[in-house]
Design a protein around this motif. Structure first.
Motif, PDB file in Angstrom:
ATOM      1  N   ALA A 263      -7.497  12.434   1.799  1.00 28.15           N
ATOM      2  CA  ALA A 263      -6.294  11.243   1.613  1.00 28.15           C
ATOM      3  C   ALA A 263      -6.563  10.845  -0.024  1.00 28.15           C
ATOM      4  O   ALA A 263      -7.517  11.003  -0.520  1.00 28.15           O
ATOM      5  N   GLY A 264      -5.508  10.049  -0.374  1.00 30.29           N
ATOM      6  CA  GLY A 264      -5.629   9.170  -1.633  1.00 30.29           C
ATOM      7  C   GLY A 264      -6.827   8.169  -1.472  1.00 30.29           C
ATOM      8  O   GLY A 264      -7.033   7.423  -0.718  1.00 30.29           O
ATOM      9  N   GLU A 267      -5.008   4.835  -1.010  1.00 29.45           N
ATOM     10  CA  GLU A 267      -4.170   4.827  -0.046  1.00 29.45           C
ATOM     11  C   GLU A 267      -4.358   3.497   0.934  1.00 29.45           C
ATOM     12  O   GLU A 267      -5.563   3.480   1.312  1.00 29.45           O
ATOM     13  N   THR A 268      -3.449   2.922   1.448  1.00 28.64           N
ATOM     14  CA  THR A 268      -3.622   1.762   2.511  1.00 28.64           C
ATOM     15  C   THR A 268      -2.445   2.117   3.539  1.00 28.64           C
ATOM     16  O   THR A 268      -1.388   2.857   3.052  1.00 28.64           O
ATOM     17  N   ALA A 269      -2.636   1.603   4.724  1.00 28.92           N
ATOM     18  CA  ALA A 269      -1.323   1.687   5.652  1.00 28.92           C
ATOM     19  C   ALA A 269       0.042   1.155   4.992  1.00 28.92           C
ATOM     20  O   ALA A 269       1.027   1.375   5.428  1.00 28.92           O
ATOM     21  N   SER A 271       0.756   1.622   1.800  1.00 27.47           N
ATOM     22  CA  SER A 271       1.303   2.635   0.395  1.00 27.47           C
ATOM     23  C   SER A 271       2.510   3.097   1.069  1.00 27.47           C
ATOM     24  O   SER A 271       2.897   3.581   1.908  1.00 27.47           O
ATOM     25  N   SER A 276       1.858   8.710  -0.477  1.00 27.86           N
ATOM     26  CA  SER A 276       0.703   9.425   0.556  1.00 27.86           C
ATOM     27  C   SER A 276       0.952  10.893   0.493  1.00 27.86           C
ATOM     28  O   SER A 276      -0.128  11.464   0.415  1.00 27.86           O
TER      29      SER A 276
ATOM     30  N   ILE B 332      -7.341   6.489   7.026  1.00 23.91           N
ATOM     31  CA  ILE B 332      -6.578   5.464   6.662  1.00 23.91           C
ATOM     32  C   ILE B 332      -6.488   4.540   7.584  1.00 23.91           C
ATOM     33  O   ILE B 332      -6.566   3.380   7.477  1.00 23.91           O
ATOM     34  N   GLN B 336      -8.304   0.586   7.552  1.00 22.48           N
ATOM     35  CA  GLN B 336      -7.264  -0.448   7.643  1.00 22.48           C
ATOM     36  C   GLN B 336      -7.643  -1.648   8.691  1.00 22.48           C
ATOM     37  O   GLN B 336      -7.681  -2.514   8.519  1.00 22.48           O
TER      38      GLN B 336
END
Lengths: 444, 444
Positions: A263-264, A267-269, A271, A276, B332, B336
């Motif tokens: 994953a990036g 990235e977060t929830a 983004s 993503s 992710i 989070q």
């Protein structure tokens, strides 16, 4: 305390219940930032405009990189520049690093000359190094001051500085010679010379080009509140503070977990979802290529499967089990590399340790699976082939899981990057090869 | 600075190059701890015996839990007790928590009554709560003192305290009413009353039963150096400091990554390997049970595979690809949940976001795979079945990856625990079902 009105000079008068006519205090900047992030962009602008500049600066500094950039794009250039001038230089640098090239340049040109010069210097440091995360507003004291002179000087200076719990001592060439805490100053005899206090001090510092994750490791290791950053002549440039280190550690942990599966890193929830997709897709494509390898192995034995379809039934168990064993080793190694330096010898010891774990678990699980397959199929030789393939593949999985992060590191890559994908390729293809190959040798 | 010998009183005399007859300073306790951990146990005992008590205490406090326990078992009870008395109470509590019940009881009985009472109280707190990680040696000031009285009091008290950068203000009932930093004290007017300084303060604290990870989240959120811990009557019990929070964050990140794949939460590359086998084996057995589900799905379609072995070739691609998509969502979500509070609405938004990512990636990867299978097999309808199964399973994988941590949390479990194992069960079994089922409907 006494309610008596006759107090000695310098003691506290009992407080009257007087109307508090000061402006009510803004919530903590971190909370204000969360509040702002929840507003529509128009309301964000309105909210920021009615805040005192300093509060606006502190709140914006606490916002997420993405929200920060969106908001700055909507503020007038004049207001944006005033807000940046109010920020601590490290926060201002982070903010500027998050903006488009154009906006960054324009905003810089609107700053006071002194601030512009400082921020331009800070922007030259790589954001992933000590120089890129350091704060330049530190209290610097001449080592030839006495304790009381130092306290008086700090009293005058401390207000604008983010890190008032340490002062840094330099000699006449501005070379860093020692660190002193407010606590040490408070307990020292007043007339003592500062350089006496640091005589036997074991001074720990980093150069500006040190990786920020190494800085985080040093601060965690020594339980420091801040670590000085110097140039190659050991002249003090700034400090990295513990609150920045906490952000680095959080970031690093997220990066490791997300890198592992492709994953990036950032990235977060929250983004944008297309962002993503863009970050993950290349690794999913790599994963297709990798699973094509496993499919090719199965293809080699297509004839065997046509003869004996139960082999296809057993395939997922072998692959999965070795995959899980490998991932356990992978997780331990990635975290180990994140929290400690790890030399060649300890690396080998760790691989050996995982091999032993894989071997014993492999023997135990293979025995269990042997009994189950025996009970279900009633074919001892099939159960034996299955158990053998499973046990061997688990050992391989453990070895691969422990080695992949070390190999990636040796290649100069992130030890976590796509490691889970590489691992699965090995455990899948070897698992199928072992099961179908042994079946061909022994069963068919 | 001037080399002149005629100095004003209270300024610094130039230092003579005088022989330094103090004992050379021990390396930093964290380094000493690493040095000790590298020695044989006999040498560890010898080394500790020749250190001054305070240095021994500080070094042992920095050691790993396991090494600490091994060493304490080898020291004489008398020496062990003297060392514990020298430790900060939070370090002593951690140490005692790491020992066997018997040794803990014996050592406690050898302590001075006062230390014993304090540690016994601290040992009653759950080690995973604020009370379990707090430090009790704080500077407490009466809110009715003036700034100069406070400075004088702190000067006398600060030496033994681990956290001298904040003082805590209480009223006559010992209720916490404010926090003041050394920095605030230094810049305040001397005669000001402390309670004037904290008038509009937005006081943030936790009760002793708060989860330590929530404490870490608060300290990261507000960039505090320490957070006060109170009882239900808001009486001050102690503080959690930022260096402990760094340890908590490191621990939490390791736990998440290791829990996800079913390794032990506290495993490191130094854990005894048999310990690791014991921790991991139950999850590997669960994994066998789970992959038996996938095997059973394949078994349902054994006839189809016997008819068309190429289906077995394509199986691993579908399962693997959906597994990887799901793991990206999983990573992710786990991070989070580790870094932020996450309410119901944001949770659903996050699941929806991952569904969109899974859908688009699924369509793209399925198209790619369609073209490849088409080129290799030349059977359009096979390529279509394969692409359909793959795309649908990737969507399912994304949904499962995003939901599993939320479901685990709703069940009161660790959101990471074995999540990767549950995910694989879903993506494997559904992938095989979709591929083999669609093949049966469309192809055979």
């Amino acid at each position: 305390m006494s309610e008596d009105k006759e107090l000695l000079p310098g003691t506290c008068e009992p407080l009257e219940a007087e109307p508090n006519d000061e402006q009510p205090e803004l919530a903590h900047p971190a909370d204000a930032a969360e509040h702002i992030e929840g507003l529509d962009i128009e309301d964000q602008v309105t909210f920021i405009k009615q805040l005192p500049l300093e509060d606006a600066a502190e709140s914006i500094a606490e916002m997420d990189a993405r929200d920060q950039a969106l908001l700055m794009r909507r503020l007038s250039l004049g207001l944006g520049a005033r807000i940046i001038e109010q920020m601590f230089p490290d926060d201002a640098t982070d903010l500027l690093n998050n903006l488009d090239e154009d906006l960054r340049r324009t905003l810089l040109s609107k700053l006071k000359a002194e601030d512009r010069a400082e921020l331009k210097t800070l922007l030259t440091f790589d954001p992933d190094t000590a120089g890129g995360v350091m704060n330049t507003e530190v209290v610097v004291l001449d080592q030839d001051l006495t304790v009381d002179q130092a306290i008086a000087k700090m009293r005058g200076e401390v207000e604008d500085k983010e890190i008032p719990y340490y002062a840094y001592l330099v000699n006449e060439d501005k070379v860093l010679v020692g660190v002193i805490s407010l606590r040490d100053l408070l307990v020292a005899r007043r007339g003592t010379c500062l350089k006496e206090l640091i005589k036997s001090q074991n001074l720990i510092f980093v150069t500006y080009n040190e990786d920020k994750e190494e800085v985080a490791r040093l601060i965690s290791h020594y339980n420091f509140l801040a670590l000085p950053v110097v140039d190659f002549g050991r002249r003090l440039l700034g400090v990295v503070t513990v609150d920045d280190v906490i952000d680095i550690i959080h970031e690093e942990a997220s990066e490791d977990m997300q890198a592992m599966v492709g994953a990036g890193l950032d990235e977060t929830a929250d983004s944008p979802w297309l962002y993503s997709v863009r970050k993950r897709l290349p690794w999913l494509v790599l994963n297709v290529a990798n699973s094509a390898v496993s499919a090719w192995v199965v293809h080699l034995f297509e004839g065997n499967i046509a003869q004996m379809a139960i082999l296809a039934v057993l395939m997922p168990i072998v692959a999965n089990q070795a995959g899980n064993t490998g991932q356990q080793a992978l997780a331990i190694m990635i975290r180990q590399l994140a929290t400690e330096r790890f030399d060649r010898k300890r690396s080998w010891m760790a691989v050996l340790r995982e091999a032993k774990i894989g071997l014993l678990s492999g023997v135990l699980i293979a025995t269990l699976v042997f009994l189950v397959v025996m009970a279900v199929s009633g074919i001892p030789i099939l159960a034996m082939v299955m158990a053998l393939a499973l046990g061997l593949d688990m050992l391989l999985g453990a070895l691969a899981g422990a080695s992949i992060p070390l190999v990636l590191r040796a290649l100069g890559r992130d030890p976590a990057q796509a490691s889970s994908i590489f691992l699965t390729t090995i455990t899948d293809s070897m698992g199928f090869f072992l099961l179908l190959g042994l079946a061909q040798l022994i069963l068919l």
